[in-house]
Enzyme design. Sequence first.
Site, PDB file in Angstrom:
ATOM      1  N   MET A 168       0.823  -1.204   0.000  1.00 52.56           N
ATOM      2  CA  MET A 168       0.000   0.000   0.000  1.00 52.56           C
ATOM      3  C   MET A 168       0.859   1.258   0.000  1.00 52.56           C
ATOM      4  O   MET A 168       0.657   2.172  -0.809  1.00 52.56           O
ATOM      5  CB  MET A 168      -0.934  -0.007   1.215  1.00 52.56           C
ATOM      6  CG  MET A 168      -1.801   1.242   1.333  1.00 52.56           C
ATOM      7  SD  MET A 168      -2.932   1.487  -0.055  1.00 52.56           S
ATOM      8  CE  MET A 168      -4.222   0.309   0.366  1.00 52.56           C
ATOM      9  N   GLU A 193      -1.425  -2.031  11.194  1.00 51.11           N
ATOM     10  CA  GLU A 193      -2.678  -1.615  11.832  1.00 51.11           C
ATOM     11  C   GLU A 193      -2.640  -1.919  13.333  1.00 51.11           C
ATOM     12  O   GLU A 193      -3.326  -2.820  13.823  1.00 51.11           O
ATOM     13  CB  GLU A 193      -3.867  -2.308  11.173  1.00 51.11           C
ATOM     14  CG  GLU A 193      -4.199  -1.811   9.783  1.00 51.11           C
ATOM     15  CD  GLU A 193      -4.811  -0.425   9.796  1.00 51.11           C
ATOM     16  OE1 GLU A 193      -6.036  -0.309   9.892  1.00 51.11           O
ATOM     17  OE2 GLU A 193      -4.044   0.558   9.723  1.00 51.11           O
ATOM     18  N   SER A 199      -7.438   1.530   7.920  1.00 50.73           N
ATOM     19  CA  SER A 199      -8.726   1.045   7.420  1.00 50.73           C
ATOM     20  C   SER A 199      -9.553   0.413   8.523  1.00 50.73           C
ATOM     21  O   SER A 199     -10.754   0.208   8.351  1.00 50.73           O
ATOM     22  CB  SER A 199      -8.507   0.015   6.302  1.00 50.73           C
ATOM     23  OG  SER A 199      -7.753  -1.082   6.785  1.00 50.73           O
ATOM     24  N   HIS A 254      -7.955   7.360   3.273  1.00 52.46           N
ATOM     25  CA  HIS A 254      -8.100   5.917   3.125  1.00 52.46           C
ATOM     26  C   HIS A 254      -8.104   5.530   1.656  1.00 52.46           C
ATOM     27  O   HIS A 254      -9.101   5.703   0.947  1.00 52.46           O
ATOM     28  CB  HIS A 254      -9.384   5.440   3.803  1.00 52.46           C
ATOM     29  CG  HIS A 254      -9.580   3.964   3.714  1.00 52.46           C
ATOM     30  ND1 HIS A 254     -10.825   3.383   3.575  1.00 52.46           N
ATOM     31  CD2 HIS A 254      -8.686   2.940   3.725  1.00 52.46           C
ATOM     32  CE1 HIS A 254     -10.688   2.074   3.508  1.00 52.46           C
ATOM     33  NE2 HIS A 254      -9.409   1.778   3.590  1.00 52.46           N
ATOM     34  N   ASN A 314      -7.188  -0.797  -2.041  1.00 50.18           N
ATOM     35  CA  ASN A 314      -6.119  -1.632  -2.594  1.00 50.18           C
ATOM     36  C   ASN A 314      -6.541  -2.294  -3.910  1.00 50.18           C
ATOM     37  O   ASN A 314      -7.637  -2.841  -3.986  1.00 50.18           O
ATOM     38  CB  ASN A 314      -5.751  -2.708  -1.554  1.00 50.18           C
ATOM     39  CG  ASN A 314      -4.386  -3.304  -1.798  1.00 50.18           C
ATOM     40  OD1 ASN A 314      -3.504  -2.679  -2.370  1.00 50.18           O
ATOM     41  ND2 ASN A 314      -4.212  -4.539  -1.374  1.00 50.18           N
ATOM     42  N   ASN A 338     -16.250   0.556   4.083  1.00 49.17           N
ATOM     43  CA  ASN A 338     -16.093  -0.728   4.769  1.00 49.17           C
ATOM     44  C   ASN A 338     -17.201  -0.972   5.786  1.00 49.17           C
ATOM     45  O   ASN A 338     -17.586  -2.116   6.039  1.00 49.17           O
ATOM     46  CB  ASN A 338     -14.726  -0.802   5.451  1.00 49.17           C
ATOM     47  CG  ASN A 338     -13.612  -1.045   4.452  1.00 49.17           C
ATOM     48  OD1 ASN A 338     -13.862  -1.453   3.318  1.00 49.17           O
ATOM     49  ND2 ASN A 338     -12.378  -0.772   4.844  1.00 49.17           N
TER      50      ASN A 338
END
Length: 718
Positions: free
Chosen positions: A323, A401, A428, A449, A452, A499
């Site tokens: 990323m 994360e 995320s 954000h 991907n 999400n």
Amino acid sequence: MAIMWHYDEPVDGLLHVRIDRADRPVNSFSRATLEELRDLLVHVRNEDAIQGVAFCSGQPGNFIVGADVTEMKDLDGEDAAREMSQFGQKVFDQLAALKVPTVALISGACLGGGLEFAMACKYRLADKHPKTQLGLPEVMLGLIPGWGGTVRLPKLIGLIDALPMMLTGKMLNGFQARSKGLVHDVLPNEGLERAGIQVLKSGLPKMSKRKPPLWKRIANNFGPIKKYILNKAEQRVQRQTRGHYPAPLKVIESLREQIASGTDSGYDVEAKAIAQLGQSPVTRELMRVFFLSEAAKKPPEDLTVKPDAIAVTDAAVLGAGAMGAGIALLLARKNVWTRLKDINAKAVSAGLQTINGLLNKDLARKRITPLERTRTLDHLRPITDYSGLKRTDIVIEAIVENLEIKREVFRDLAEATGPDTVLATNTSSLTVSDIAEGMSRPQRIVGLHFFNPPQQMKLVEIIRTPYTNDAAIATAFATVQKLGKTGIVVGDCAGFLVNRILAPYMNEVGYLLEEVTEPLEIDRAATEFGMMMGPIKMADLVGLDIAAHVAANMHAAYGDRMKSATLWTKLGEMRAKSGGGKRLIQGTGKKKQLAPDVTEAIEQMRRSGPSGISATLSREVIIQRLIYPMINEAARCLEEGIASKPDDIDLAMVLGTGFAPFRGGPLHYADSVGIQHVCETLDKFAEKMVRMTPCAKLREMAKGNEKFSDAKVATPAA
């Protein structure tokens, strides 16, 4: 006074026409500009002093971007659409029939009607600028090329190379266009006009042109093989679109007619198709998504700091994984001086290797030149400490994360950067507010954000916290704009917007797998509905470990309605013990099936609990179980102010998840089936599945017979 076609007296027998539409930010065809071009062509025919015409753009970054879509949208009925198509065909035929040579000097976007115009010129020269793209993207709006594109393009480059451009909207840069014979040469921008003059005076110099292989030449010129190619193309289109998108099939119909009856019939099929497609609900929805995308280019009206006044020239990316490397590549490609940092040289080197591999692929496909590759790499600076960050405009964090690690990094950044440097997190699964809590100057912390892979996905969520000031939002928005992405400002919550709405859709698969006799029927139902891919395949690509991590966070934030399906927990436990594989699906095509341990987990669940298996669970019910909870969660997001308006939710879900574009997004789809119906269906499901209970907002709208399209616009809450 000229609208778009500007010229003076010819010089040395050559007429120089500057294409510069005064009433629009880009050059585009309207009825008025087509009529103006027609009058110009009459002038060229009647003026003996004109011995050649060179067309160049007066607007940097665009040649002609196509038809004025706002005017296309407002055409009243089939007859008006057919006449517009026929009029454009006639004008371009007049251009092609000129006795004097014409050259299109293409710099910037040359799309749709712009390319159809250029193909009607005798010569085409393109420059090397990255914004120079040639294509026929009408199919993306539910239309087909309507001004001779389906006739001229196959003649110029052959059927095999023309099909992807017309069926998928594939675009070519200058070098790709030259290799296929679409343009005659590619030059630096500063040499474009001089080369055009030379071509008009002396014709084309001898240039090395790659000759298509023998098989391609035979295929492009032998009728029976062309028919076979079109039959295969139709099968592929039907398989990929499941009949939801009529435009690609209309392209094939036009090409078939040309093979059977000749070129003129191709024009007739084009005009007829434009008339029919212009009234299609699919075209209407695709155009709506297009206009939503265009509207998203404008920053929120409530910002006191305007993004267009901010120049992002220096940036840093923390984290050199897939990323972080992808984000750094995006920045460097836009000539932003970019530092790529990780904890050690080995990690940074791995990130640079990722970037190098992506650039080499683009180089091999002629998407970039060796010089552009070198320039991109020159804009990257690998680092392992925080030195040199004082003058950065923005730092984008894309590390592991873990909340405590992120907080530690942001504390370091607060000291290492300048007072006005914007600090953005690409998290995320965490909230930006949690990361910013206790930091000095939290007003400059914002969420960015990316989805991907970042180099492919168009959407970026810009997350506003209770601390974030307008300057940080404006800088984030300016960064997204510079990268050519679509940015949507949303409030801060677990999962943010996309999400969070997607979570119940993905989680419901775990429940459905226990109930259906043929598990892959779930994916078939979703793709038949129009989703880009089925939820099982999506979960397979995301990975069970990542999905489990996200599900745990969502459960913690939203309670039992987001509790992970027991099947996913069971499968995770089994794989932890056995060290089993990571994939949910194995095999391809007709041999595709669930991985053995997934099947075993399902069987164990069925044996250990009351059997809920249903051999007759219809695709309609499967879709309701998958889609209606998304609508429910989206309504909550509106109620809480996480999104400012329904259109933002629809656009975000189309761009971020592949929600069926021709259905307009989940809330537009809810309006089409009726919110009362959605609410009643959820209530019926909730009798056995409490997670399906409609939220207060949805009940209120159903009771009042409201539509999401009537909802008022609000400012996203933090």
